[in-house]
Design a protein around this motif. Structure first.
Motif, short mmCIF file in Angstrom:
data_model
loop_
_atom_site.label_atom_id
_atom_site.label_comp_id
_atom_site.label_asym_id
_atom_site.label_seq_id
_atom_site.Cartn_x
_atom_site.Cartn_y
_atom_site.Cartn_z
N CYS A 247 0.78 -1.09 -0.08
CA CYS A 247 -0.05 -0.17 0.08
C CYS A 247 0.81 1.36 0.04
O CYS A 247 1.90 1.28 0.77
N SER A 248 0.52 2.28 -0.59
CA SER A 248 1.15 3.44 -0.75
C SER A 248 0.45 4.56 -0.49
O SER A 248 -0.97 4.78 -0.85
N GLY A 249 0.76 5.89 0.24
CA GLY A 249 0.24 6.94 0.64
C GLY A 249 -0.10 7.01 1.80
O GLY A 249 0.58 6.54 2.79
N LEU A 250 -0.67 8.09 2.30
CA LEU A 250 -0.97 8.49 3.82
C LEU A 250 -1.42 7.35 4.74
O LEU A 250 -1.22 7.10 5.86
N LYS A 251 -2.16 6.25 4.11
CA LYS A 251 -2.75 5.29 4.93
C LYS A 251 -1.72 4.10 4.88
O LYS A 251 -2.01 3.09 5.73
N SER A 252 -0.46 4.32 4.66
CA SER A 252 0.29 3.13 4.72
C SER A 252 0.99 2.88 5.81
O SER A 252 1.29 3.80 6.56
N GLU A 253 0.75 1.61 6.40
CA GLU A 253 1.27 1.32 7.97
C GLU A 253 2.69 1.63 8.08
O GLU A 253 3.55 1.28 7.29
N GLY A 254 2.65 2.33 9.33
CA GLY A 254 3.90 2.66 9.84
C GLY A 254 4.89 3.52 8.88
O GLY A 254 6.01 3.66 8.80
N LEU A 255 3.88 4.63 8.25
CA LEU A 255 4.62 5.76 7.59
C LEU A 255 5.47 6.53 8.49
O LEU A 255 5.08 7.16 9.38
N TYR A 256 6.71 6.76 7.85
CA TYR A 256 7.71 7.57 8.36
C TYR A 256 8.53 6.67 9.47
O TYR A 256 9.65 6.69 9.78
N ARG A 257 7.99 5.44 9.84
CA ARG A 257 8.66 4.58 10.97
C ARG A 257 9.40 3.60 10.03
O ARG A 257 10.57 3.25 10.28
N VAL A 258 8.71 3.10 9.09
CA VAL A 258 9.39 1.97 8.21
C VAL A 258 10.09 2.63 7.25
O VAL A 258 10.13 3.62 6.48
N SER A 259 11.45 1.89 7.22
CA SER A 259 12.61 2.52 6.45
C SER A 259 12.49 1.88 4.97
O SER A 259 12.03 0.92 4.62
N GLY A 260 12.90 2.74 3.98
CA GLY A 260 12.92 2.23 2.56
C GLY A 260 14.55 1.80 2.44
O GLY A 260 15.24 1.85 3.05
N PHE A 261 14.65 1.21 1.13
CA PHE A 261 15.98 0.85 0.70
C PHE A 261 17.15 1.97 0.85
O PHE A 261 16.39 3.00 -0.12
N THR A 262 18.18 1.86 1.23
CA THR A 262 18.87 2.97 1.57
C THR A 262 19.38 3.33 0.16
O THR A 262 19.65 4.70 -0.08
N GLU A 263 19.64 2.59 -1.12
CA GLU A 263 20.30 3.01 -2.21
C GLU A 263 19.24 3.75 -2.80
O GLU A 263 19.52 4.74 -3.57
N HIS A 264 17.98 3.19 -2.87
CA HIS A 264 17.10 4.22 -3.47
C HIS A 264 16.50 5.37 -2.79
O HIS A 264 16.49 6.49 -3.43
N ILE A 265 16.85 5.58 -1.38
CA ILE A 265 16.67 6.86 -0.91
C ILE A 265 17.82 7.72 -1.40
O ILE A 265 17.65 9.10 -1.53
N GLU A 266 18.99 7.31 -1.31
CA GLU A 266 20.15 7.98 -1.97
C GLU A 266 19.93 8.54 -3.43
O GLU A 266 20.35 9.69 -4.04
N ASP A 267 19.35 7.63 -4.16
CA ASP A 267 18.99 8.13 -5.39
C ASP A 267 18.07 9.20 -5.57
O ASP A 267 18.06 10.21 -6.60
N VAL A 268 17.04 9.24 -4.69
CA VAL A 268 16.26 10.27 -4.60
C VAL A 268 16.81 11.65 -4.20
O VAL A 268 16.60 12.74 -4.73
N LYS A 269 17.99 11.46 -3.35
CA LYS A 269 18.51 12.67 -2.90
C LYS A 269 19.51 13.10 -3.87
O LYS A 269 19.43 14.50 -4.21
#
Length: 274
Positions: free
Chosen positions: A109-131
């Protein structure tokens, strides 16, 4: 014995009678659906009303079928599921097992209703790609769901941005004042003290904090689905938005509960403080 002609004529009359009875029954059913009475026996409803009544009956039949269907389950949450490829074995909380496969092992699930929003971590390499995309393209960076279907990548990039700021959003100059305000036991006095310290922030920091708190307040409004209330978000964003001036592990550990409380207060009282 009836003659063939007499028999055919009798069949036609019976068919007319049956059709007439069916028509009256249908009219009565339409009238019930609309909550009106058919005034004259054999009278007919106005055609536009008939169309509306048919839709009402269809809706009632569908609801009745769902109510009496033993295989029907009522789901309170609405989700925005997208096919997702998990890297490595991913634990499914629903079936209590690992999801295996190279690609598209499941949905997320994606969006404001995603469980653990901001608590659950995404994959580091993808986060770096966004940055890097923001560093390279600025506002033109594409962070749409088509490119990054996992919302935790986007939330992780936002948290990373705040953590990497040379001066935190809650500045070093105001850090100790916020901590002191959090230590006040009286709730009203504590809120007033937090408001006074907010006024000491530089305009850019104040506006950034205000905008973020408006967003986080929206997150808490979906707590039923994402399980992220103001306290949980305070735990996540406390150390992200404010850091002690001195690089002391002991001070950081001692102040963590006050950092959490400050962010919690900011979220819960966003409409009053900003």
């Amino acid at each position: 014995m009836f003659s063939e002609e007499l028999w055919l004529e009798n069949e036609k009359k019976c068919a007319v009678v049956r059709k007439s009875k069916q028509g009256r029954k249908r009219q009565e059913l339409l009238a019930v659906a609309l909550g009106v009475k058919v005034g004259v026996k054999g009278g007919f409803l106005w055609p536009p009303l008939k169309l509306f009544a048919y839709s009402q009956i269809s809706s009632l039949v569908r609801r009745a079928a769902l109510t009496h269907n033993d295989n029907h389950f009522n789901y309170e949450k609405t989700h925005n599921f997208k096919v997702h490829t998990f890297r490595g074995p991913h634990w499914c909380e629903y079936c209590a097992n690992f999801m295996w496969g190279l690609i598209a092992q499941g949905v997320r699930c994606s969006g404001l209703k995603s469980e653990g929003l901001y608590r659950v971590s995404g994959f580091t390499e993808h986060i770096e790609d966004v940055k890097m995309a923001f560093d390279r393209d600025g506002e033109k960076a594409d962070i749409s769901a088509n490119v990054y279907p996992d919302i935790n990548i986007i939330t992780g990039a936002l948290k990373l941005y705040f953590r990497d700021l040379p001066i935190p959003v809650i500045t070093y100059d105001t850090y100790s004042k916020f901590i002191d305000a959090a230590k006040i036991s009286n709730a009203d006095e504590r809120l007033e003290a937090v408001h006074e310290v907010l006024m000491l922030l530089p305009p850019a920091h104040y506006e950034t904090l205000r905008y973020l708190m408006i967003h986080l307040k929206k997150v808490t409004m979906n707590e039923k689905d994402n399980f992220m209330n103001a306290e949980n978000l305070g735990i996540v964003f406390g150390p992200t938005l404010m850091r002690p001036p001195e690089d002391s592990t002991l001070t950081t550990l001692h102040d963590m509960r006050y950092q959490k409380l400050i962010v919690q207060i900011l979220i819960e009282n966003e409409d009053v403080l900003f």
